[in-house]
Design an enzyme around this catalytic site. Structure first.
Site, PDB file in Angstrom:
ATOM      1  CB  CYS A   1      -0.975  -0.012   1.183  1.00 43.32           C
ATOM      2  SG  CYS A   1      -0.213   0.058   2.823  1.00 43.32           S
TER       3      CYS A   1
ATOM      4  CG  HIS B   1      -4.528   0.068   3.850  1.00 44.26           C
ATOM      5  ND1 HIS B   1      -3.781  -0.814   3.095  1.00 44.26           N
ATOM      6  CD2 HIS B   1      -5.486   0.558   3.003  1.00 44.26           C
ATOM      7  CE1 HIS B   1      -4.265  -0.864   1.864  1.00 44.26           C
ATOM      8  NE2 HIS B   1      -5.294  -0.040   1.771  1.00 44.26           N
TER       9      HIS B   1
ATOM     10  CG  HIS C   1      -6.625   0.560  -1.790  1.00 43.61           C
ATOM     11  ND1 HIS C   1      -6.877  -0.091  -0.597  1.00 43.61           N
ATOM     12  CD2 HIS C   1      -7.580   0.109  -2.648  1.00 43.61           C
ATOM     13  CE1 HIS C   1      -7.931  -0.887  -0.730  1.00 43.61           C
ATOM     14  NE2 HIS C   1      -8.380  -0.786  -1.956  1.00 43.61           N
TER      15      HIS C   1
END
Length: 359
Positions: A273, A321, A333
């Site tokens: 990520c 994240h 993402h």
């Protein structure tokens, strides 16, 4: 009947394994025995949505913990690279310092040999023995020059020796940090692999149609969260336009759609990520921290209402994240292992906050 009991035992065993891999955190409730729905005799066992939902939550928890461990690994790796670079610089400085000391000692030796050739008399004594006024004045000037040169030589020698000691101490300290970060990397890597393996094994115990239903439950959960977020009016007045850098970052990130998530990866073929967001902003000529936790800690924070494309949305309480806002309530993402870079609802996960790399 035996097949159903075997499948039940496998699910329960893997759930227990998944829980054991979670260290330092509260234990989640075990997945209950699946409840098979009515189906033709001899067909594979089917599990209720409630059972699969608990499996989905367990898998999601394992992947989120793997994400946090990935952040720790990435940070340790970044620090290891930094310490390695510092050690290389210090090693060169030590070599240069040793060469300078050797040169200064040669100069000191030359001065000593010159004095020996003059009969071992110090310059002051030789000056006093001269009867020629002109020679006396020339000698006086040479004495002053010699004294200045000797003082300068000693000062340089002492300073270089002190610098060399400092370089050596710094190199030792950086080496200790390097080894510490290597240990951190190894521990984080072990956690990542254990949690991903547990999640993959848990999902692999399901039949193909259960896995399909599991993925649908995953999408349904994301849709519910996104709908609730939009209904709250969170982005009612969000209308900011991307900056030049933000537009470039968005263009890079969206061009990676379809590439797989791989933990620790920074492209070009795969990303985790924060690998995706950091490389996107690097492509926009704006280097940012490598990990989502460091991006949250170090980049300027902004209100959601002020959000614009290119901003980074940080997720979960531990900032494990990150996704890039691309507009219209959407992010790009790299979700987790087994998934590819994709577009998703910005509110489909628990938002911690928003940061702006080019503020």
């Amino acid at each position: 009947m035996n097949r159903r009991h075997c499948a039940t035992a496998a699910i329960t065993l893997v759930c227990a394994l998944a829980l054991l891999t979670s260290t330092g955190q509260a234990m989640a409730a075990p997945v209950p025995e699946p409840s098979p729905s009515s189906s033709p005799a001899g067909s594979p066992p089917r599990y209720s949505n409630a059972d699969l939902e608990k499996v989905r939550e367990q898998i999601d928890t394992l992947y989120r913990k793997a994400g946090a461990a990935t952040d720790a690994y990435n940070l340790a790796e970044e620090q290891t690279k930094k310490q390695s670079g510092e050690i290389v610089k210090l090693a060169k400085a030590i070599v240069d310092g040793q060469a300078r000391i050797a040169a200064l000692k040669d100069r000191a030796g030359a001065q000593a040999r010159e004095q020996y050739r003059n009969g071992g008399l110090p310059p002051g004594a030789q000056l006093a023995l001269s009867n020629d006024p002109k020679l006396f004045l020339d000698g006086l000037n040479k004495v002053r020059q010699s004294q200045h040169a000797s003082k300068s030589l000693l000062t340089d020698l002492n300073q270089t020796q002190e610098d060399l000691e400092t370089y050596t101490q710094d190199a030792s300290a950086n080496w200790e940090k390097l080894e510490t970060n290597r240990v951190k990397q190894a521990k984080a890597k072990k956690k990542i692999n254990a949690r991903i393996k547990a999640a993959e094994k848990l999902e692999s115990q399901l039949e193909e149609k259960e896995r399909d239903r599991l993925r649908q439950l995953e999408r349904d959960a994301a849709d519910r969260a996104q709908t609730a977020w939009l209904s709250s009016g969170a982005i009612k007045d969000v209308s900011g336009e991307a900056s030049e850098g933000g537009a470039a970052a968005v263009a890079f990130a969206t061009a990676q759609i379809g590439k797989p998530y791989v933990w620790g990866a920074e492209g070009p073929g795969s990303y985790d990520c924060s690998g995706l967001t950091s490389q996107a902003w690097l492509a926009a000529k704006r280097p940012i921290p490598r990990t989502s936790q460091e991006q949250w800690r170090l980049l300027p924070r902004i209100d959601i209402q002020d959000m614009r494309p290119g901003d980074l949305i940080i997720y979960h309480a531990d900032a494990s994240h990150v996704g890039m806002y691309v507009g219209d309530g959407t992010i790009v993402h790299s979700p987790r292992p087994g998934r590819n870079v994709t577009l998703a609802g910005a509110g489909s996960m628990k938002i911690l906050g928003v940061v702006r790399p080019d503020k």
